[in-house]
Scaffold this active site. Structure first.
Site, short mmCIF file in Angstrom:
data_model
loop_
_atom_site.label_atom_id
_atom_site.label_comp_id
_atom_site.label_asym_id
_atom_site.label_seq_id
_atom_site.Cartn_x
_atom_site.Cartn_y
_atom_site.Cartn_z
N HIS A 109 0.88 -1.18 0.00
CA HIS A 109 0.00 0.00 0.00
C HIS A 109 0.91 1.23 0.00
CE1 HIS A 109 -2.37 -2.98 2.36
NE2 HIS A 109 -3.45 -2.37 1.92
N ASP A 112 2.31 1.96 3.37
CA ASP A 112 3.28 0.99 3.92
C ASP A 112 4.69 1.45 3.58
OD1 ASP A 112 0.99 -0.56 4.15
OD2 ASP A 112 1.51 -1.85 2.44
N ASP A 317 -5.83 -13.65 9.73
CA ASP A 317 -4.69 -13.52 8.80
C ASP A 317 -3.50 -14.39 9.21
OD1 ASP A 317 -5.93 -11.78 7.07
OD2 ASP A 317 -5.00 -9.97 7.88
C1 XUL Z 1 -7.59 -6.61 4.66
C2 XUL Z 1 -6.79 -7.03 3.50
C3 XUL Z 1 -5.93 -5.99 2.90
C4 XUL Z 1 -5.87 -6.06 1.41
C5 XUL Z 1 -5.09 -4.91 0.77
O1 XUL Z 1 -8.40 -7.60 5.17
O2 XUL Z 1 -6.82 -8.17 3.11
O3 XUL Z 1 -4.66 -6.10 3.45
O4 XUL Z 1 -5.27 -7.23 1.00
O5 XUL Z 1 -5.62 -3.67 1.08
#
Ligand code: XUL
Ligand code: CO
Length: 449
Positions: A109, A112, A317
């Protein structure tokens, strides 16, 4: 890929390039299954899997959660003179990590990579400075950009959404970031540009004009596409579905919803799906379902590789660890001929209490090994033919006689009904689906690697 990159300072001292040592190795910092150049089904593992490192988790997420502050102390922040200096050092650390782990791609991003400035112009300047550094490091190391994106969800100004914000001024500020992130992606030769609609949804319908927000989202995406194409971007735009979190309801709920949205607004030519395993679970699906749905509609693009926790209902995640899930995922991907522009981006984070510098490596080793196993199992499913042939045979009645006419759209309902009447009930339809048999077959592939 060139050897490991180490900048002015080594940020992961004592860790060399991660090597393949085979399944018997007990070295936590070695691959047991991921053998980058090994050929599976006519293609090297690394070209099948196209691993990418997520800048935001690996080099930015400090372990903070709603109940406590960060626990990961990033050495590149400790002796930094100012935010830009920290960003430069972080990028050195990132390329050191990416080359040591042996991934060929990364994803980022805007925020980032470069800190926000006091004005949109300063933010853009910061991003372009770091983009120039990234371009140089890419050229030195051979690492490539899988996709770029803009973080238009973290800042308080986006608390009511970005492209779907009820205030026009916020939509315009989101545009400053998306335009600059597209420029950075093009400059870095990115194969894709992703939109994850973090706050593009609602917390309450009582204060929301749903139609207007969806229209505005589509208009914004159209403008972004047109701008990128005008600037010469040849890559693919991805939408990353997620049903909720942080909003109660996100407009890009799941693959099927997004496909409908893209078709409604004429965006279906340029946009494909970036499917994230944990998001699929939050939508009440599984990873396999979302991949098959995207593949069936011709909308498959890329993957955010991770997993949830089957006890928790949020986006944990975690690094992918289930051979079963990765085998089914790779089965879909192989069936449609593999990745083209996409890849496996580790949108995964180490746990808050995984604080040893080696933990980031160990986590990626596990994720990459898990997909390497999945790939080999998927290739076995295809080579052995039992499962694909079973599915083919299950629909064989559509490939002969009146079934073909039906498939070609040559029958009316009256004609179809007459065929049914003439055939009568008999034993038609009384056929085993053989699910348990197929599950047993799959299990034998999982063990018989
Ligand atoms: C959030 C997510 C993000 C996207 C990119 O759940 O997955 O990190 O991958 O904005
Ligand atoms: Co993601």
């Amino acid at each position: 890929m060139a050897n490991c990159y180490v900048g002015a300072k080594e940020y992961f001292p004592g860790i060399q390039k991660i090597k393949y040592e085979g399944p018997k190795s007990k070295n936590p910092l070695a691959f047991k299954y991921y053998d980058a150049d090994k050929v599976i089904g006519g293609k090297k593992m690394k070209d099948h899997l196209r691993f990418a490192i997520a800048y935001w988790h690996s080099f930015c997420a400090d372990g903070a959660d709603p109940f406590g502050s960060g626990t990961h102390i990033f050495p590149w922040n400790v002796d930094a003179k100012n935010p830009m200096d920290a960003a430069e050092k972080k990028m050195d650390a990132a390329f050191e990590f990416i080359t040591k782990i042996g991934a060929e791609y990364y994803a980022f991003h805007d925020r980032d990579m470069a800190p926000e400035g006091a004005t949109p112009a300063e933010s853009e300047k910061n991003l372009m400075t770091l983009t120039a550094k990234a371009k140089n490091l890419q050229a030195q190391t051979g690492v490539k950009l899988l996709w770029g994106t803009a973080n238009v969800f973290s800042s308080p100004r986006f608390m009511n959404g970005a492209a779907t914000n009820p205030e026009f001024g916020v939509v315009a500020l989101a545009a400053t970031q998306v335009k600059a992130a597209i420029d950075a992606t093009i400059e870095l030769g990115g194969a894709g540009y992703t939109f994850w609609g973090g706050r593009e949804g609602y917390m309450s319908l009582l204060n929301t004009d749903l139609k207007r927000e969806k229209d505005n989202l589509a208009r914004f995406l159209t403008m972004a596409r047109d701008y990128a194409r005008k600037q010469g971007f040849k890559g693919v735009f991805y939408i990353e579905p997620k049903p909720m979190e942080p909003t109660k309801h996100q407009y890009d709920f799941d693959t099927e919803t997004v496909i409908g949205f893209l078709r409604n607004y004429g965006l279906d030519k340029d946009f494909r799906m970036n499917i994230e395993a944990n998001h699929a679970e939050l939508a009440g699906h599984d990873f396999f379902h979302e991949l098959e749905t995207a593949a069936a509609a011709g909308f498959f693009g890329s993957v955010d590789a991770n997993r949830g926790d089957f006890i928790n209902g949020w986006d944990t995640d975690q690094f992918p660890m289930s051979y079963y899930e990765t085998a089914l995922a790779m089965y879909t991907i192989l069936k449609i001929g593999g990745f083209t522009t996409g890849g496996l981006n580790f949108d995964s984070k180490i746990r808050r209490n995984s604080i040893d510098p080696a933990d980031l490596f160990i986590a990626h080793v596990g994720g990459m090994d898990t997909f390497a196993v999945g790939l080999q199992v998927a290739q076995r499913i295809i080579d052995d033919k039992v499962i694909p042939d079973f599915v083919k045979d299950r629909y064989a009645s559509f490939d002969s006689g009146d079934g073909v006419k039906f498939t070609k759209g040559e029958l009316t309902l009256e004609q179809l009904s007459k065929i049914g009447t003439d055939a009568g009930y008999g034993k038609t339809g009384i056929t085993s689906g053989k699910q348990e048999y197929l599950e047993n077959v799959l299990n034998s592939y999982l063990l018989g690697l």
